[in-house]
Scaffold this active site. Structure first.
Site, mmCIF file in Angstrom:
data_model
loop_
_atom_site.group_PDB
_atom_site.id
_atom_site.type_symbol
_atom_site.label_atom_id
_atom_site.label_comp_id
_atom_site.label_asym_id
_atom_site.label_seq_id
_atom_site.Cartn_x
_atom_site.Cartn_y
_atom_site.Cartn_z
ATOM 1 N N ARG A 103 11.987 19.098 67.412
ATOM 2 C CA ARG A 103 10.543 18.824 67.460
ATOM 3 C C ARG A 103 10.136 18.311 66.082
ATOM 4 O O ARG A 103 10.952 18.306 65.166
ATOM 5 C CB ARG A 103 9.760 20.091 67.837
ATOM 6 N N CYS A 107 6.540 10.508 62.361
ATOM 7 C CA CYS A 107 5.882 10.195 61.086
ATOM 8 C C CYS A 107 4.375 10.220 61.311
ATOM 9 O O CYS A 107 3.868 9.545 62.203
ATOM 10 C CB CYS A 107 6.321 8.813 60.621
ATOM 11 N N ASN A 141 0.984 21.728 65.892
ATOM 12 C CA ASN A 141 1.565 23.061 65.707
ATOM 13 C C ASN A 141 2.195 23.139 64.329
ATOM 14 O O ASN A 141 3.022 22.295 63.977
ATOM 15 C CB ASN A 141 2.653 23.323 66.754
ATOM 16 N N GLU A 142 1.805 24.126 63.558
ATOM 17 C CA GLU A 142 2.423 24.402 62.254
ATOM 18 C C GLU A 142 2.667 23.102 61.473
ATOM 19 O O GLU A 142 3.791 22.759 61.123
ATOM 20 C CB GLU A 142 3.721 25.182 62.442
ATOM 21 N N CYS A 151 7.241 12.148 54.635
ATOM 22 C CA CYS A 151 8.109 11.160 55.277
ATOM 23 C C CYS A 151 8.302 10.024 54.270
ATOM 24 O O CYS A 151 7.437 9.761 53.438
ATOM 25 C CB CYS A 151 7.432 10.660 56.550
ATOM 26 N N CYS A 153 9.479 6.754 55.204
ATOM 27 C CA CYS A 153 9.791 5.542 55.966
ATOM 28 C C CYS A 153 9.020 4.333 55.415
ATOM 29 O O CYS A 153 8.153 4.466 54.550
ATOM 30 C CB CYS A 153 9.485 5.765 57.446
ATOM 31 N N CYS A 156 5.202 4.560 55.811
ATOM 32 C CA CYS A 156 4.602 5.419 54.782
ATOM 33 C C CYS A 156 4.545 4.664 53.455
ATOM 34 O O CYS A 156 3.577 4.760 52.708
ATOM 35 C CB CYS A 156 5.414 6.707 54.622
ATOM 36 N N GLU A 310 -0.231 33.322 66.077
ATOM 37 C CA GLU A 310 1.062 33.795 66.571
ATOM 38 C C GLU A 310 1.400 35.072 65.812
ATOM 39 O O GLU A 310 1.771 35.031 64.639
ATOM 40 C CB GLU A 310 2.159 32.751 66.349
ATOM 41 N N TRP A 318 16.079 32.098 66.027
ATOM 42 C CA TRP A 318 16.632 31.047 66.897
ATOM 43 C C TRP A 318 18.092 31.395 67.213
ATOM 44 O O TRP A 318 18.372 31.947 68.246
ATOM 45 C CB TRP A 318 16.488 29.672 66.215
ATOM 46 N N GLU A 358 14.326 28.690 71.952
ATOM 47 C CA GLU A 358 13.741 29.964 71.501
ATOM 48 C C GLU A 358 13.993 31.104 72.496
ATOM 49 O O GLU A 358 13.166 31.999 72.660
ATOM 50 C CB GLU A 358 12.245 29.773 71.200
HETATM 51 ZN ZN LIG Z 1 6.679 7.741 57.571
#
Ligand SMILES: [Zn+2]
Length: 663
Positions: A103, A107, A141-142, A151, A153, A156, A310, A318, A358
């Site tokens: 997950r 970017c 999420n988080e 990132c 790339c 970016c 959470e 994991w 999970e």
């Molecule tokens: Zn990027």
């Protein structure tokens, strides 16, 4: 105050929902968070959207009396999207493309990804925005978890160049600001500016050593800004269709030092903040003071109650698992959150999943879905919370002490660590711990914000002090506030360059000292003595000359023996070195006395006491983190809010037990 669960109804047979909702209601669960990571269900093929499955979830649970937090599922762009638009994938600091399979492989600056998120979030918001069962929204999420905030790339790179051009206007200005004359880095145009990847020259453990520190801090800010703008885009879309509040689930400070997001700035885009609280899992066991510190950070980002989105409810991990929480710990951890300002505690997760990455991440129920001792404990907590919430409103601790936290400073100290072992968040924790040990609540603040409600403010290693912060700290001290400035403060400018003035440059007048020299404690330590007793500095020693400050502590070892290590000018202290735990504790006690903050006669190890208020009523929490029963002395008569019994002289707490006392 109330409890909820993170629930993935799409993971279970439809027939099971009836039993799940019955058990939830019996346990006092009021809210479920749903729809996280469900992109491939919402949009199984490009521009083909399916909502019937979520319609059924919202309708079914809503009609049963359970409210829903709907998530934007942007943390898991599906396989078809990656295959068709591989440029969505993020690139890591070594130039490797992150791949599909787990997950958070995207970017944040990818225009295609952003467009896909906008379209899906818009449709979800439009469909459920006015739904009476939907109580709020969780963005992604988080954010930034697992080293995903930065990132490297091409997209970016281009956006970073735009960001720099907007900030510096001319390349000459950037060259001058960054000092690119060093190592022949002068750029002829913005298009030449690089993104600071690892291994450009020296590939040591931090990956970017040797890169220009001004470029690095700007890149950190750019990446943080990118995530904040992404978040803002989602919240603004939702607000077009819904007046329900938006949040995102943040991470604890230890992890957050790696996420690279300025949580104060991010929180400005959220209506309320939440965080994910895992205390004993595959990756270690948190100390009591770190959990307390993290709750304190969360209530501080927006200066209001927060949620735990959470909350650990079983053995977690994991590939491997941490320990199974002892009986009593789920209830204890829940009340610890409530005592520190949590309004709602949502357990992760309702039931352990039988498939996917999970499977080892246990919830309240195990894989078999049967009622167990964890369920019974949550049920007891849910029932108690219901009764409690009829007697008092949302509770917040009454903090008179604040510690300044700055993400700019954190990034300064990450880019240049000063000396082996120096870690900004650990230093903040070292300042936090003695107050935790004394059962004195502490908030975290920014150097520029109103400090007038605090009697004591500590600013550990505040590397960069803005003009606004300087004025604010001066005015706080001028009004009699007790302020602590320390080593490694006020020596950088906003571009992560050393100031040419004698340290602590902008704070020299305020502290009344000059740092003539310093001695990083590399492979050595230095003994000290003063109003904190005797102790040892293990990280850093400033060798200061007091101009108009009195001396409260001295070095007793090293070649600078006899030089001051602690001074005071008016109500402003300058701590020139780090202190060991005992000396730090004594110093905190001394400061409390100076600032008029009452310190109890003694404290009991493992007992957390938090004094809270809902604005009218006073409520005292006694939390026993020990695995044995104990008795606690009281100084006045109370009513036990859970049993309605009068409590006089003493209260008995069982192992991991809790008492909640009202006046
Ligand atoms: Zn990027």
């Amino acid at each position: 105050m109330r409890i909820g669960v993170d629930y993935y109804p799409e993971h279970w047979d439809r027939e099971r929902w009836e039993q799940d909702v019955k058990l939830m209601l019996e346990a006092g669960i009021k809210v479920i968070r749903v729809g996280e990571f469900a992109w491939s269900l919402y949009e199984p093929r490009e521009d083909v959207y399916e909502f019937a499955w979520m319609d059924e979830i919202v309708d079914f649970f809503g009609k049963k009396g359970i409210k829903l937090i709907l998530c934007t599922p942007s943390a898991t762009p599906p396989k078809w999207m990656i295959d068709k638009y591989p440029d969505i994938l993020a690139e890591d600091i070594h130039g490797n493309t992150k791949l599909f399979g787990t997950r958070k492989h995207y970017c944040f600056n990818s225009e295609i990804y952003r467009e896909k998120v906008r379209k899906l979030v818009g449709l979800i918001a439009e469909r459920y925005g006015k739904n009476p069962y939907v109580e709020g929204w969780q963005i992604d999420n988080e954010l930034g978890h697992g080293n995903t905030a930065r990132c490297y790339c091409e997209e970016c790179h281009h956006k970073f160049i735009d960001w720099l051009e907007e900030k510096y206007k001319t390349i000459e200005c950037l060259n001058k600001t960054y000092g690119t004359v060093f190592w022949s880095q002068i750029y002829n145009s913005f298009n030449e500016v690089i993104v600071p990847k690892a291994g450009t020259c020296y590939d040591f453990d931090s990956g970017t050593q040797g890169q220009n520190p001004s470029l690095l801090i700007d890149y950190y800010r750019f990446c943080s800004d990118s995530i904040i703008s992404f978040t803002k885009e989602s919240t603004e879309l939702i607000k077009k269709y819904s007046d329900k509040p938006c949040t995102s689930n943040l991470l604890d400070a230890a992890v957050n030092s790696g996420t690279g997001i300025d949580y104060f700035k991010l929180s400005e885009e959220l209506d309320f903040v939440t965080w994910d609280n895992y205390i004993e899992f595959q990756w270690g066991k948190a100390k009591m003071e770190t959990v307390s510190r993290d709750h304190a950070l969360l209530r501080s980002y927006k200066k209001k109650p927060f949620w735990v989105m959470e909350q650990q409810s079983g053995p977690c991990g994991w590939s491997k698992m941490g320990p199974s929480p002892d009986p009593g710990k789920l209830r204890l951890w829940t009340y610890e959150a409530v005592a520190n300002g949590a309004d709602t505690v949502v357990y992760f997760r309702w039931r352990a999943c039988t498939f996917g990455a999970e499977q080892n991440w246990h919830g309240i129920l195990g894989h078999d879905g049967k009622v167990n001792r964890r369920y019974d404990e949550v049920k007891q907590t849910g029932e108690e919370m219901e009764r409690l919430s009829q007697k008092v409103g949302t509770l917040m601790p009454k903090a008179r002490v604040a510690i300044i936290k700055s993400f700019d400073t954190e990034w300064c100290h990450t880019i240049f660590q000063n000396v082996e072992g120096f870690q900004y968040d650990n230093l903040l924790l070292a300042f936090y711990k003695p107050f935790y040990d004394m059962n004195i609540s502490v908030d975290f603040v920014q150097a520029e914000e109103d400090l007038s409600m605090y009697s004591l403010v500590l600013a550990p290693a505040l590397a960069y002090v803005s003009d606004e912060a300087k004025n604010n700290l001066e005015s706080y001290a001028a009004k009699g506030g007790t302020l602590v400035i320390t080593f490694r403060s006020a020596f950088k400018n906003e571009y992560n360059r050393m100031l040419p003035e004698t340290i602590p440059g902008p704070l020299a007048e305020l502290t009344g000292v000059e740092v003539k020299d310093y001695d990083p404690q590399f492979d050595k330590s230095t003994s000290v003595a003063g109003i904190f007793g005797s102790g040892t500095a293990k990280l850093w020693c400033d060798i200061v000359t007091p101009k108009d400050a009195e001396v409260l502590g001295l070095y007793t070892g090293s070649y600078f023996k006899g030089a001051p290590c602690l001074t005071r000018k008016g109500s402003v202290y300058y701590l020139a070195c780090d202190l060991d735990e005992k000396a730090q504790g004594n110093f905190a006690k001394y400061l409390c006395r100076q600032a008029g903050i009452e310190v109890g006669l003694y404290v009991q190890e493992g007992i957390e006491v938090v004094d809270t208020t809902d604005g009218e009523k006073q409520v005292k929490f006694l939390l026993n983190h020990n695995n044995y029963d104990t008795v606690i002395a009281l100084t006045q008569e109370y009513t036990d809010l859970l049993t309605d019994q009068k409590v006089v002289n003493t209260v008995k707490l069982e192992a991991y037990g809790v008492a909640i006392l009202g006046d």
